[in-house]
Design an enzyme around this catalytic site. Structure first.
Site, short mmCIF file in Angstrom:
data_model
loop_
_atom_site.label_atom_id
_atom_site.label_comp_id
_atom_site.label_asym_id
_atom_site.label_seq_id
_atom_site.Cartn_x
_atom_site.Cartn_y
_atom_site.Cartn_z
N ARG A 105 71.62 60.52 49.85
CA ARG A 105 70.18 60.33 50.05
C ARG A 105 69.79 58.90 49.69
O ARG A 105 70.02 58.47 48.56
CB ARG A 105 69.42 61.33 49.20
CG ARG A 105 67.96 61.41 49.60
CD ARG A 105 67.32 62.61 48.99
NE ARG A 105 67.10 62.39 47.56
CZ ARG A 105 66.03 62.81 46.92
NH1 ARG A 105 65.11 63.50 47.55
NH2 ARG A 105 65.89 62.59 45.65
N THR A 109 64.11 55.56 51.22
CA THR A 109 63.54 56.30 52.35
C THR A 109 63.60 57.81 52.13
O THR A 109 62.93 58.56 52.83
CB THR A 109 64.31 55.99 53.65
OG1 THR A 109 65.65 56.49 53.48
CG2 THR A 109 64.36 54.50 53.94
#
Ligand code: URA
Length: 210
Positions: A105, A109
């Site tokens: 991840r 963002t």
């Protein structure tokens, strides 16, 4: 239960899952239980594999006997926790092809970014089973299935141990053609994206990390 979602409520699965949830369960036992449950889930997720018959001789007479048809299926582990489901499934389906999808991840963002992707050829001709023990937000599962579709897969199923309602909804919206098989739909996600009541971090629990 729907066409999109199958909850395997077999008593042995539910008993083993309860043992897995308990904080006091050791890494070794957790891993063994995951392996055992993966076989029940594999049984369910492969229920509609295409069949054909072949002519064989039994000691009594000849018969047209059922056998699996078509290309070997593909098991795709979503790293790293998906690996905990692989060995048990491969014991049941030893000739399956195996692929891996690695996603992390991006902290800015919050979107999943691919760091590894290696899958069998001819995905368009195989049943493809993506495996990850925890369907939580659904972000990584949706991204992994996006990648599998880009690689040609058209017949995809998703197998997990636990699912949150939020993850199921996200998958249904993004990939309504991908049936989900799970052992339980838990209550909800907490503010950190963990499944509640859940079992904690599946990767940490199976690999003994923190
Ligand atoms: N991943 C885990 O390992 N556990 C959760 O509860 C959610 C995501």
């Amino acid at each position: 239960m729907s066409d999109h979602l199958t909850v395997v409520d077999h008593p042995l699965v539910q008993h083993k899952l309860t043992l897995m949830r308990e904080t006091s369960t050791s890494t070794a036992v957790f891993r063994q239980l995951l392996r055992e449950i993966s076989q029940f889930l594999a049984y369910e997720v492969t229920r509609n594999l295409p069949m054909e018959t072949k002519r064989i001789e039994t000691p009594m007479e000849a018969m047209d006997a059922p056998t699996l048809a078509g290309r070997k299926l593909a098991l795709i582990s979503i790293l790293r926790a998906g690996n905990g489901l692989l060995d048990g499934m491969l014991e049941l389906i030893p000739s399956a092809r195996v692929g891996f999808v690695g996603l992390y991840r991006d902290e800015e963002t919050l979107k999943p970014v691919q760091y590894y992707f290696k899958v069998p050829d001819a995905l368009d001709e195989r049943m493809v089973i993506a495996v990850d023990p925890m369907l939580a937000t659904g972000n990584s599962s949706v991204a992994a299935i996006d990648l599998l579709k880009q690689a040609g897969a058209t017949n995809i199923r998703f197998l997990c141990l636990l699912a949150a309602p939020e993850g199921i909804a996200r998958m249904k919206e993004a990939h309504p053609d991908v049936p989900i098989v799970t052992a339980s739909v838990d209550s909800h996600l907490n503010e950190n994206g963990y499944i509640v009541p859940g079992l904690g971090d599946a990767g940490d629990r199976m690999f003994g990390t923190k």
